[in-house]
Design a protein around this motif. Structure first.
Motif, PDB file in Angstrom:
ATOM      1  N   TYR A   1     -20.867  -6.614  18.856  1.00 53.27           N
ATOM      2  CA  TYR A   1     -19.405  -6.496  18.764  1.00 53.27           C
ATOM      3  C   TYR A   1     -18.977  -5.096  19.192  1.00 53.27           C
ATOM      4  O   TYR A   1     -19.523  -4.095  18.699  1.00 53.27           O
ATOM      5  CB  TYR A   1     -18.949  -6.745  17.317  1.00 53.27           C
ATOM      6  CG  TYR A   1     -17.439  -6.714  17.178  1.00 53.27           C
ATOM      7  CD1 TYR A   1     -16.716  -7.899  17.226  1.00 53.27           C
ATOM      8  CD2 TYR A   1     -16.740  -5.514  17.046  1.00 53.27           C
ATOM      9  CE1 TYR A   1     -15.330  -7.886  17.139  1.00 53.27           C
ATOM     10  CE2 TYR A   1     -15.365  -5.490  16.972  1.00 53.27           C
ATOM     11  CZ  TYR A   1     -14.668  -6.673  17.010  1.00 53.27           C
ATOM     12  OH  TYR A   1     -13.304  -6.673  16.933  1.00 53.27           O
TER      13      TYR A   1
ATOM     14  N   LYS B   1       2.354  -7.865  20.430  1.00 52.07           N
ATOM     15  CA  LYS B   1       2.585  -6.430  20.208  1.00 52.07           C
ATOM     16  C   LYS B   1       3.952  -5.994  20.740  1.00 52.07           C
ATOM     17  O   LYS B   1       4.467  -4.968  20.333  1.00 52.07           O
ATOM     18  CB  LYS B   1       1.496  -5.599  20.893  1.00 52.07           C
ATOM     19  CG  LYS B   1       0.100  -5.758  20.299  1.00 52.07           C
ATOM     20  CD  LYS B   1      -0.072  -5.086  18.939  1.00 52.07           C
ATOM     21  CE  LYS B   1      -1.498  -5.213  18.438  1.00 52.07           C
ATOM     22  NZ  LYS B   1      -1.633  -5.052  16.990  1.00 52.07           N
TER      23      LYS B   1
ATOM     24  N   ASN C   1     -12.331 -11.248  19.641  1.00 55.50           N
ATOM     25  CA  ASN C   1     -11.949 -11.421  18.242  1.00 55.50           C
ATOM     26  C   ASN C   1     -10.456 -11.774  18.189  1.00 55.50           C
ATOM     27  O   ASN C   1      -9.622 -11.016  18.673  1.00 55.50           O
ATOM     28  CB  ASN C   1     -12.232 -10.081  17.543  1.00 55.50           C
ATOM     29  CG  ASN C   1     -11.654  -9.989  16.161  1.00 55.50           C
ATOM     30  OD1 ASN C   1     -11.164 -10.973  15.612  1.00 55.50           O
ATOM     31  ND2 ASN C   1     -11.720  -8.791  15.596  1.00 55.50           N
TER      32      ASN C   1
ATOM     33  N   GLU D   1       0.865  -1.190   0.000  1.00 59.76           N
ATOM     34  CA  GLU D   1       0.000   0.000   0.000  1.00 59.76           C
ATOM     35  C   GLU D   1       0.898   1.235   0.000  1.00 59.76           C
ATOM     36  O   GLU D   1       1.949   1.223   0.637  1.00 59.76           O
ATOM     37  CB  GLU D   1      -0.818   0.060   1.291  1.00 59.76           C
ATOM     38  CG  GLU D   1      -1.876  -0.978   1.439  1.00 59.76           C
ATOM     39  CD  GLU D   1      -2.423  -0.935   2.865  1.00 59.76           C
ATOM     40  OE1 GLU D   1      -3.320  -0.141   3.153  1.00 59.76           O
ATOM     41  OE2 GLU D   1      -1.918  -1.713   3.689  1.00 59.76           O
TER      42      GLU D   1
ATOM     43  N   GLY E   1      -6.057   1.179   6.767  1.00 63.87           N
ATOM     44  CA  GLY E   1      -6.827   0.476   7.795  1.00 63.87           C
ATOM     45  C   GLY E   1      -6.930  -1.003   7.459  1.00 63.87           C
ATOM     46  O   GLY E   1      -6.632  -1.414   6.339  1.00 63.87           O
TER      47      GLY E   1
ATOM     48  N   GLU F   1     -15.325  -2.843  19.847  1.00 58.76           N
ATOM     49  CA  GLU F   1     -13.864  -2.843  19.782  1.00 58.76           C
ATOM     50  C   GLU F   1     -13.294  -2.162  21.033  1.00 58.76           C
ATOM     51  O   GLU F   1     -13.643  -1.031  21.342  1.00 58.76           O
ATOM     52  CB  GLU F   1     -13.408  -2.118  18.502  1.00 58.76           C
ATOM     53  CG  GLU F   1     -11.906  -2.129  18.258  1.00 58.76           C
ATOM     54  CD  GLU F   1     -11.294  -3.523  18.097  1.00 58.76           C
ATOM     55  OE1 GLU F   1     -12.023  -4.481  17.793  1.00 58.76           O
ATOM     56  OE2 GLU F   1     -10.068  -3.642  18.299  1.00 58.76           O
ATOM     57  N   LYS F   2     -12.417  -2.869  21.746  1.00 56.36           N
ATOM     58  CA  LYS F   2     -11.724  -2.361  22.931  1.00 56.36           C
ATOM     59  C   LYS F   2     -12.629  -1.480  23.806  1.00 56.36           C
ATOM     60  O   LYS F   2     -12.365  -0.290  24.023  1.00 56.36           O
ATOM     61  CB  LYS F   2     -10.462  -1.592  22.514  1.00 56.36           C
ATOM     62  CG  LYS F   2      -9.552  -2.429  21.613  1.00 56.36           C
ATOM     63  CD  LYS F   2      -8.221  -1.791  21.293  1.00 56.36           C
ATOM     64  CE  LYS F   2      -7.375  -2.685  20.412  1.00 56.36           C
ATOM     65  NZ  LYS F   2      -7.410  -2.476  18.986  1.00 56.36           N
TER      66      LYS F   2
HETATM   67  N1  LIG Z   1      -1.774  -3.557   5.382  1.00 56.59           N
HETATM   68  C1  LIG Z   1      -2.278  -2.952   6.441  1.00 56.59           C
HETATM   69  N2  LIG Z   1      -2.372  -3.620   7.587  1.00 56.59           N
HETATM   70  C2  LIG Z   1      -2.916  -2.972   8.634  1.00 56.59           C
HETATM   71  C3  LIG Z   1      -3.352  -1.635   8.583  1.00 56.59           C
HETATM   72  N3  LIG Z   1      -3.841  -1.294   9.792  1.00 56.59           N
HETATM   73  C4  LIG Z   1      -3.711  -2.399  10.565  1.00 56.59           C
HETATM   74  N4  LIG Z   1      -3.143  -3.408   9.871  1.00 56.59           N
HETATM   75  C5  LIG Z   1      -2.867  -4.767  10.312  1.00 56.59           C
HETATM   76  O1  LIG Z   1      -4.118  -5.284  10.699  1.00 56.59           O
HETATM   77  C6  LIG Z   1      -4.012  -6.061  11.886  1.00 56.59           C
HETATM   78  C7  LIG Z   1      -4.904  -5.442  12.975  1.00 56.59           C
HETATM   79  O2  LIG Z   1      -4.265  -4.283  13.448  1.00 56.59           O
HETATM   80  P1  LIG Z   1      -5.058  -3.086  14.172  1.00 56.59           P
HETATM   81  O3  LIG Z   1      -6.117  -2.577  13.277  1.00 56.59           O
HETATM   82  O4  LIG Z   1      -4.013  -2.144  14.660  1.00 56.59           O
HETATM   83  O5  LIG Z   1      -5.835  -3.752  15.383  1.00 56.59           O
HETATM   84  P2  LIG Z   1      -5.279  -4.436  16.728  1.00 56.59           P
HETATM   85  O6  LIG Z   1      -5.078  -3.441  17.809  1.00 56.59           O
HETATM   86  O7  LIG Z   1      -4.180  -5.380  16.411  1.00 56.59           O
HETATM   87  O8  LIG Z   1      -6.572  -5.291  17.139  1.00 56.59           O
HETATM   88  C8  LIG Z   1      -7.187  -6.140  16.208  1.00 56.59           C
HETATM   89  O9  LIG Z   1      -6.743  -7.469  16.425  1.00 56.59           O
HETATM   90  C9  LIG Z   1      -7.089  -8.044  17.694  1.00 56.59           C
HETATM   91  C10 LIG Z   1      -6.565  -9.465  17.712  1.00 56.59           C
HETATM   92  O10 LIG Z   1      -5.179  -9.438  17.732  1.00 56.59           O
HETATM   93  C11 LIG Z   1      -8.610  -8.031  17.879  1.00 56.59           C
HETATM   94  O11 LIG Z   1      -8.984  -8.523  19.156  1.00 56.59           O
HETATM   95  C12 LIG Z   1      -9.144  -6.620  17.709  1.00 56.59           C
HETATM   96  O12 LIG Z   1     -10.548  -6.684  17.745  1.00 56.59           O
HETATM   97  C13 LIG Z   1      -8.689  -6.010  16.390  1.00 56.59           C
HETATM   98  O13 LIG Z   1      -9.332  -6.626  15.297  1.00 56.59           O
HETATM   99  C14 LIG Z   1      -2.528  -6.123  12.225  1.00 56.59           C
HETATM  100  O14 LIG Z   1      -2.001  -7.308  11.654  1.00 56.59           O
HETATM  101  C15 LIG Z   1      -1.949  -4.889  11.517  1.00 56.59           C
HETATM  102  O15 LIG Z   1      -0.608  -5.113  11.130  1.00 56.59           O
HETATM  103  C16 LIG Z   1      -3.227  -0.950   7.343  1.00 56.59           C
HETATM  104  O16 LIG Z   1      -3.561   0.230   7.199  1.00 56.59           O
HETATM  105  N5  LIG Z   1      -2.681  -1.653   6.312  1.00 56.59           N
END
Ligand SMILES: Nc1nc2c(ncn2[C@@H]2O[C@H](COP(=O)(O)OP(=O)(O)O[C@H]3O[C@H](CO)[C@@H](O)[C@H](O)[C@@H]3O)[C@@H](O)[C@H]2O)c(=O)[nH]1
Length: 415
Positions: A172, A262, A185, A90, A95, A174-175
């Motif tokens: 559902y 993380k 999830n 990208e 997102g 989120e956080k």
């Molecule tokens: N390519 C790409 N990947 C992204 C982007 N934004 C996030 N990701 C990827 O998408 C995944 C989710 O990241 P986040 O959106 O930052 O959410 P999170 O804090 O990790 O929480 C999500 O995952 C949890 C489980 O590990 C869930 O419990 C929670 O509900 C949520 O879906 C990760 O693998 C991250 O690398 C983006 O703009 N582009």
């Protein structure tokens, strides 16, 4: 749809450099998805789980890291698995759902009946074929892999409520700030291509609202999620929340291990979890104290074939030793990750720690953490080329690259 027409693709969301900040100082050297857990890049574990999906045509990694950072890995894994793996870059973050949508045309070229979507920073057994079967029974647009966690930690994730009989996702959040459920999830999904229509719906609503705002000065003053760019779509808040209770989304619960990765501390824990999984799935990857590596091995341990371990060293459990590392006589290693080209000298101890590339640990030195993998100072992390001199004790500290330590430290960040 009959078995013959079924075609599945898998997409792994790898994020980008701005997303891995909690993974410092290790993310200075390597994109987080390529950091080794149990001797294999983090992203390798979901990729190898994908191999078990019937009729899998292709795997895509979507992220905003530079293409060259993934080029070598992607070509070697495609060769090894005899399965095309492709990195899609990208130009900026869109997102977790927007990133997928950005490559809709490329993905739909494969004409998939189902699309697996996996976060790269989760550690679990990825029961993907079972999810596919469950999804076919449920119908609808998607099935989410869910897991029970402790009520205290649930607020770090997407919390959800499902119908105990039909498995339909009913609610559902989120956080959330107040407790909803300890069922969360896990970041692993299977969707039909209808997911693209759902993402498109969110984008066009955003565009309409933006147009409206142009004529409403009050709305223009509000700084809320409605002002996100139209093509920035989050899977959780923008898709899962509004579709709950609409007979579109279902859950499949895993009773197996699950963790989110993380922080560097969690990578030590997840490396050990994958090592114990190897005991069942790939025992040939585990060291057994035979052959050239005659060291005393305790529990599940990975030692790269090029590493040199003295026969009197005692290694394990939960230890992963990367390429060209040298482990001296009488050294003791427990629950740790030792990266490429590290030297650990005679009688040194490494416990609950990550030893960065090209670092050295002197004779009788100790590098250790308390073993609280989620806490800020729960483990010790040495960045690249750190030298710990003979007899120096380093406890629960983070040491940035190229430092020499000649006195003991505890609970410190050394810049
Ligand atoms: N390519 C790409 N990947 C992204 C982007 N934004 C996030 N990701 C990827 O998408 C995944 C989710 O990241 P986040 O959106 O930052 O959410 P999170 O804090 O990790 O929480 C999500 O995952 C949890 C489980 O590990 C869930 O419990 C929670 O509900 C949520 O879906 C990760 O693998 C991250 O690398 C983006 O703009 N582009």
């Amino acid at each position: 749809m009959g078995i013959a027409e079924e075609r599945v693709v898998a997409v792994i969301m790898v994020g980008g450099p701005t997303k891995g900040t909690r993974f410092r100082p290790l993310s200075f050297n390597i994109p987080k998805p390529l950091f080794p857990l149990a001797g294999q890049p983090m992203v390798h574990h979901p990729i190898s789980a994908c191999q078990k999906i019937p009729n899998l045509a292709r795997i895509y990694l979507i992220g905003f890291y530079e293409e060259r950072e993934f080029a070598l890995y992607v070509s070697s894994i495609s060769n090894d698995l005899k399965l095309p793996v492709r990195y899609l870059k990208e130009d900026k973050p869109h997102g977790s759902a927007g990133g997928l949508y950005n490559f809709k045309d490329v993905i739909m070229e494969e004409d998939p009946s189902h699309i697996f979507l996996l976060n790269c920073d989760v550690c679990c057994s990825f029961p993907l074929p079972q999810m596919l079967d469950a999804h076919k029974k449920h119908g609808g647009m998607g099935t989410i892999l869910v897991v029970k966690v402790s009520p205290e930690s649930a607020s770090e994730f997407g919390e959800l409520v499902a119908d105990p009989v039909t498995n339909e996702l009913l609610h559902y959040t989120e956080k959330p700030e107040t407790f909803v459920s300890d069922l969360i999830n896990s970041g692993v999904y299977i969707f039909t291509p209808d997911i693209f229509t759902a993402i498109e719906g969110v984008s066009s609503q955003r565009k309409d609202r933006a147009n409206l705002r142009r004529v409403s000065s009050f709305e223009a003053m509000q700084q809320d999620t409605r002002s996100l760019p139209a093509n920035y779509v989050r899977l959780d808040q923008d898709i899962l929340s509004p579709l709950a209770g609409k007979k579109q989304l279902y859950i499949y619960e895993t009773m197996d291990f699950w963790e989110q990765i993380k922080t560097p501390g969690m990578s030590i824990k997840c490396s050990a979890l994958y090592l114990s999984q190897f005991r069942h799935t790939s025992p040939h990857l585990l060291a057994n104290g035979d052959g050239i590596k005659k060291a005393c091995i305790i529990g599940d341990v990975y030692i790269h074939p090029s590493a040199k371990v003295h026969p009197s060293a005692k290694i394990g459990p939960g230890v992963s030793i990367s390429a060209n590392a040298r482990i001296g006589a009488g050294a003791r290693l427990i629950n740790c990750i030792v990266l490429d080209d590290v030297e650990i000298k005679e009688n040194a101890v490494v416990l609950h720690a990550i030893v960065g590339w090209k670092s050295s640990i002197g004779r009788w030195a100790r590098v250790q953490g308390r073993g609280d993998y989620n806490a800020k100072f729960g483990v010790t992390i040495l960045g690249e080329s750190v030298a710990v001199e003979d007899e120096v004790v380093v406890i629960s500290s983070i040491v940035l690259p190229h430092k020499t330590l000649n006195v003991g430290v505890q609970d410190e960040i050394l810049l």
